[in-house]
Enzyme design. Sequence first.
Site, PDB file in Angstrom:
ATOM      1  N   THR A 225       0.839  -1.206   0.000  1.00  0.00           N
ATOM      2  CA  THR A 225       0.000   0.000   0.000  1.00  0.00           C
ATOM      3  C   THR A 225       0.867   1.246   0.000  1.00  0.00           C
ATOM      4  OG1 THR A 225      -1.895  -1.064   1.047  1.00  0.00           O
ATOM      5  CG2 THR A 225      -1.692   1.314   1.333  1.00  0.00           C
TER       6      THR A 225
ATOM      7  N   ASN B 174      -6.188  -9.229  -7.672  1.00  0.00           N
ATOM      8  CA  ASN B 174      -6.296  -9.853  -6.357  1.00  0.00           C
ATOM      9  C   ASN B 174      -7.617 -10.584  -6.149  1.00  0.00           C
ATOM     10  OD1 ASN B 174      -6.841  -6.894  -6.468  1.00  0.00           O
ATOM     11  ND2 ASN B 174      -7.881  -7.308  -4.548  1.00  0.00           N
TER      12      ASN B 174
ATOM     13  N   GLN C  34       0.141  -9.950  -6.041  1.00  0.00           N
ATOM     14  CA  GLN C  34      -0.437 -11.284  -6.131  1.00  0.00           C
ATOM     15  C   GLN C  34       0.345 -12.210  -7.054  1.00  0.00           C
ATOM     16  OE1 GLN C  34      -2.713 -12.320  -4.181  1.00  0.00           O
ATOM     17  NE2 GLN C  34      -3.571 -10.422  -3.374  1.00  0.00           N
TER      18      GLN C  34
ATOM     19  N   HIS D 167       3.638 -10.403   3.163  1.00  0.00           N
ATOM     20  CA  HIS D 167       2.717 -11.372   3.761  1.00  0.00           C
ATOM     21  C   HIS D 167       1.917 -12.159   2.732  1.00  0.00           C
ATOM     22  CE1 HIS D 167      -1.344  -9.363   3.592  1.00  0.00           C
ATOM     23  NE2 HIS D 167      -0.603  -8.300   3.382  1.00  0.00           N
TER      24      HIS D 167
ATOM     25  N   CYS E 101      -8.886  -6.094   2.128  1.00  0.00           N
ATOM     26  CA  CYS E 101      -8.047  -5.017   2.651  1.00  0.00           C
ATOM     27  C   CYS E 101      -8.837  -3.877   3.272  1.00  0.00           C
ATOM     28  CB  CYS E 101      -7.145  -4.473   1.542  1.00  0.00           C
ATOM     29  SG  CYS E 101      -5.999  -5.722   0.946  1.00  0.00           S
TER      30      CYS E 101
END
Length: 387
Positions: A73, A152, A180, A202, A325
């Site tokens: 982000t 995503n 992704q 992550h 998200c």
Amino acid sequence: MSGARTYLDWNAGAPLRPEARAAVMAALDVTGNPSSPHSEGRRARAIVEDAREQVAALVGARPAEVVFTSGATEANNAVVTGGWDTVLLARIEHDSVLAPVRGLEGNGRRRVLELAVDANGVLDLGSLDERTRQAREAGAGRSLLTLQLANNETGVVQPVAAAAAAARRQGLSVHTDAVQAAGRIPVSLAPLGVDYLSLSAHKLGGPKGVGALVVREGAALPPFIAGGGQERRRRAGTENVPAIAGFGAAARAAVRDLETVDRVRALRDRIEAEVRAATPSAVVIGVDAERLPNTASVTLPGASAETLVIALDLAGVAVSAGAACSSGKVGASHVLEAMGLEPALARAAIRVSLGWSSTERDVAAFAGAWAQVAARAAARHRERAVA
């Protein structure tokens, strides 16, 4: 709810890899600041630079091109808000791209040009040609094309290399959100032809709260956090050494696991086959396009995504509706809307995503839960129709 859980939401976040956990724990005992010249500082610096090499190897970049961030982000925001006069993008992008672009639209000196996608959510290259021509004729100034490498929500892979080649011929810089795609399909900076590439740890099985922005050598980008010389003066602040160490370990493991991607694809295909067998009316979204091998987006006419996600969760299976998200978000997808999917179908779409440790047992657990949940949803739909 039974004690057994089946995790099929890897696109939201992968389980922490053992290698990443070990790297984080070892780095927590390192005392020095990576910017300090003494022995303790040099030890911390070595951990950061080793991880930088591992992350660079994941995407075919030079270590000097990797800037560590708090996540993708931040990386996406850093590029999109980097002083462009014109930004070109499609509405299928992640919110961490769309939101800062919407902020640019309020500034009368900047232009945002929207690109079209087809029914599978794939960028229309003809739309790109038309928009870049319009931008050039209007005196677009410093211009950026931002195009995700893989979606995503649907897993659809975008023609980034072709789009980047077309954009750069017209003098545009190019950014891709590769969050992704990295670790799931081969990714290499030079063949893609992009200037900026965003990553998140992550999604690979690294710790949360760390990512990277790859900035091609020679590409211009102003510092996005000021106050120190860290990360080649692009992002000031003491580096998060344990998280970066975990990111590096996860990146190295993800490169290794690319060799087993066909096994994950077979599991994904089994899930889609089970869905079709249990609910012939179900639709697999993006099936006619190139997709990530781990992602299935399915929709069940007459159902709602919220009901499906909650019911599957109660049955011990974790999936999501679209992106994960936004805090607690279960609702309509801007991606499916941009693809032109019928609203009733878009409202019923869920995402099932797998990873390196997914098994046949996971597929069986999902199939059993889906059959039960879908049967109850169909019964409710019939009741509403009669009423």
